[in-house]
Design a protein around this motif. Structure first.
Motif, PDB file in Angstrom:
ATOM      1  N   ARG A 151      43.631  59.332  25.999  1.00 54.16           N
ATOM      2  CA  ARG A 151      43.593  58.075  26.742  1.00 54.16           C
ATOM      3  C   ARG A 151      42.154  57.563  26.752  1.00 54.16           C
ATOM      4  N   GLU A 152      42.007  56.258  26.527  1.00 54.70           N
ATOM      5  CA  GLU A 152      40.676  55.675  26.469  1.00 54.70           C
ATOM      6  C   GLU A 152      40.607  54.421  27.329  1.00 54.70           C
ATOM      7  N   LEU A 153      39.406  54.148  27.822  1.00 53.19           N
ATOM      8  CA  LEU A 153      39.186  52.926  28.589  1.00 53.19           C
ATOM      9  C   LEU A 153      39.243  51.719  27.666  1.00 53.19           C
ATOM     10  N   VAL A 154      39.960  50.706  28.081  1.00 50.44           N
ATOM     11  CA  VAL A 154      39.994  49.439  27.352  1.00 50.44           C
ATOM     12  C   VAL A 154      39.054  48.438  28.030  1.00 50.44           C
ATOM     13  N   ALA A 155      39.251  48.250  29.325  1.00 52.86           N
ATOM     14  CA  ALA A 155      38.427  47.307  30.079  1.00 52.86           C
ATOM     15  C   ALA A 155      38.537  47.617  31.558  1.00 52.86           C
ATOM     16  N   ALA A 156      37.480  47.307  32.297  1.00 54.56           N
ATOM     17  CA  ALA A 156      37.473  47.525  33.734  1.00 54.56           C
ATOM     18  C   ALA A 156      36.738  46.384  34.411  1.00 54.56           C
ATOM     19  N   ILE A 157      37.067  46.177  35.691  1.00 50.27           N
ATOM     20  CA  ILE A 157      36.426  45.101  36.444  1.00 50.27           C
ATOM     21  C   ILE A 157      36.251  45.550  37.885  1.00 50.27           C
ATOM     22  N   THR A 158      35.079  45.276  38.453  1.00 45.66           N
ATOM     23  CA  THR A 158      34.823  45.644  39.841  1.00 45.66           C
ATOM     24  C   THR A 158      35.269  44.515  40.762  1.00 45.66           C
ATOM     25  N   ASN A 159      35.239  44.782  42.076  1.00 46.93           N
ATOM     26  CA  ASN A 159      35.645  43.733  43.005  1.00 46.93           C
ATOM     27  C   ASN A 159      34.637  42.593  43.022  1.00 46.93           C
ATOM     28  N   GLY A 160      33.449  42.857  42.507  1.00 47.18           N
ATOM     29  CA  GLY A 160      32.454  41.795  42.409  1.00 47.18           C
ATOM     30  C   GLY A 160      32.552  41.002  41.121  1.00 47.18           C
ATOM     31  N   GLY A 161      33.426  41.432  40.219  1.00 41.94           N
ATOM     32  CA  GLY A 161      33.632  40.701  38.980  1.00 41.94           C
ATOM     33  C   GLY A 161      32.881  41.243  37.772  1.00 41.94           C
ATOM     34  N   SER A 162      32.143  42.320  37.927  1.00 46.51           N
ATOM     35  CA  SER A 162      31.470  42.917  36.773  1.00 46.51           C
ATOM     36  C   SER A 162      32.505  43.562  35.865  1.00 46.51           C
ATOM     37  N   THR A 163      32.318  43.370  34.556  1.00 41.74           N
ATOM     38  CA  THR A 163      33.290  43.864  33.594  1.00 41.74           C
ATOM     39  C   THR A 163      32.660  44.832  32.600  1.00 41.74           C
ATOM     40  N   ASN A 164      33.528  45.642  32.017  1.00 38.72           N
ATOM     41  CA  ASN A 164      33.113  46.613  31.009  1.00 38.72           C
ATOM     42  C   ASN A 164      34.234  46.695  29.988  1.00 38.72           C
ATOM     43  N   TYR A 165      33.889  46.640  28.702  1.00 38.24           N
ATOM     44  CA  TYR A 165      34.890  46.661  27.638  1.00 38.24           C
ATOM     45  C   TYR A 165      34.593  47.747  26.610  1.00 38.24           C
ATOM     46  N   ALA A 166      35.633  48.274  26.030  1.00 36.15           N
ATOM     47  CA  ALA A 166      35.461  49.126  24.867  1.00 36.15           C
ATOM     48  C   ALA A 166      34.961  48.260  23.721  1.00 36.15           C
ATOM     49  N   ASP A 167      34.115  48.832  22.880  1.00 39.18           N
ATOM     50  CA  ASP A 167      33.561  48.053  21.769  1.00 39.18           C
ATOM     51  C   ASP A 167      34.671  47.488  20.875  1.00 39.18           C
ATOM     52  N   SER A 168      35.750  48.227  20.741  1.00 37.81           N
ATOM     53  CA  SER A 168      36.813  47.824  19.816  1.00 37.81           C
ATOM     54  C   SER A 168      37.576  46.583  20.277  1.00 37.81           C
ATOM     55  N   VAL A 169      37.433  46.207  21.546  1.00 35.72           N
ATOM     56  CA  VAL A 169      38.193  45.053  22.047  1.00 35.72           C
ATOM     57  C   VAL A 169      37.301  43.908  22.500  1.00 35.72           C
ATOM     58  N   LYS A 170      35.991  44.109  22.466  1.00 38.86           N
ATOM     59  CA  LYS A 170      35.083  43.032  22.879  1.00 38.86           C
ATOM     60  C   LYS A 170      35.341  41.785  22.047  1.00 38.86           C
ATOM     61  N   ASP A 171      35.266  40.655  22.701  1.00 37.74           N
ATOM     62  CA  ASP A 171      35.470  39.337  22.088  1.00 37.74           C
ATOM     63  C   ASP A 171      36.930  39.056  21.744  1.00 37.74           C
ATOM     64  N   ARG A 172      37.834  40.009  22.018  1.00 33.83           N
ATOM     65  CA  ARG A 172      39.259  39.758  21.794  1.00 33.83           C
ATOM     66  C   ARG A 172      40.063  39.861  23.092  1.00 33.83           C
ATOM     67  N   PHE A 173      39.657  40.775  23.965  1.00 30.98           N
ATOM     68  CA  PHE A 173      40.370  40.997  25.219  1.00 30.98           C
ATOM     69  C   PHE A 173      39.530  40.483  26.382  1.00 30.98           C
ATOM     70  N   THR A 174      40.207  40.000  27.420  1.00 26.98           N
ATOM     71  CA  THR A 174      39.529  39.550  28.628  1.00 26.98           C
ATOM     72  C   THR A 174      40.244  40.128  29.845  1.00 26.98           C
ATOM     73  N   ILE A 175      39.485  40.794  30.701  1.00 26.29           N
ATOM     74  CA  ILE A 175      40.044  41.334  31.934  1.00 26.29           C
ATOM     75  C   ILE A 175      39.658  40.417  33.083  1.00 26.29           C
ATOM     76  N   SER A 176      40.581  40.237  34.003  1.00 23.31           N
ATOM     77  CA  SER A 176      40.309  39.416  35.184  1.00 23.31           C
ATOM     78  C   SER A 176      41.123  39.990  36.345  1.00 23.31           C
ATOM     79  N   ARG A 177      40.778  39.551  37.551  1.00 28.30           N
ATOM     80  CA  ARG A 177      41.531  40.045  38.700  1.00 28.30           C
ATOM     81  C   ARG A 177      41.630  38.980  39.767  1.00 28.30           C
ATOM     82  N   ASP A 178      42.698  39.058  40.524  1.00 29.74           N
ATOM     83  CA  ASP A 178      42.913  38.190  41.680  1.00 29.74           C
ATOM     84  C   ASP A 178      42.880  39.114  42.887  1.00 29.74           C
ATOM     85  N   ASN A 179      41.763  39.117  43.602  1.00 31.70           N
ATOM     86  CA  ASN A 179      41.602  40.050  44.712  1.00 31.70           C
ATOM     87  C   ASN A 179      42.624  39.802  45.817  1.00 31.70           C
TER      88      ASN A 179
END
Length: 119
Positions: free
Chosen positions: A44-72
């Motif tokens: 299992r690998e991380l794809v993307a994550a987002i904090t409650n403040g909106g900071s995001t982190n992406y796996a290199d393989s999905v950058k520029d293709r995937f977008t993570i967002s959240r509705d708190n």
């Protein structure tokens, strides 16, 4: 804490899918939400994550293709996946970390949703 994921399916290469994951239960706060994936025979690998403040982190393989967002307010995390490739095929799991109403910490996983990209 329960996580309900939806939105997986079968799509042709180059197509798009949007995953959603809603958290419910005795939640005081959610500090981070994310998406992981596991392909057959792989870890299992991380794809993307987002904090409650909106900071995001992406796996290199999905950058520029995937977008993570959240509705708190809805305690929901989304993963918009564009330009999908066959190598994106996997079971996608959502994850949420935070504190419950008794201030206990939680680290919960959804049931997984299959994403299959055909070539």
């Amino acid at each position: 804490v329960q996580l309900q994921a939806s939105g997986g399916g079968l799509v042709q290469a180059g197509g798009s899918l949007r995953l959603s994951c809603a958290a419910s239960g005795s939640i005081f706060s959610i500090s981070a939400m994310g998406w992981y994936r596991q392909a057959p025979g792989k870890q299992r690998e991380l794809v993307a994550a987002i904090t409650n403040g909106g900071s995001t982190n992406y796996a290199d393989s999905v950058k520029d293709r995937f977008t993570i967002s959240r509705d708190n307010a809805k305690r929901t995390v989304y993963l918009q996946m564009n330009s999908l490739k066959p190598e994106d095929t996997a079971v996608y799991y959502c994850n949420a970390r935070g504190r419950g109403l008794r201030w206990e910490t939680f680290d919960s996983w959804g049931q997984g949703t299959q994403v299959t990209v055909s070539s």
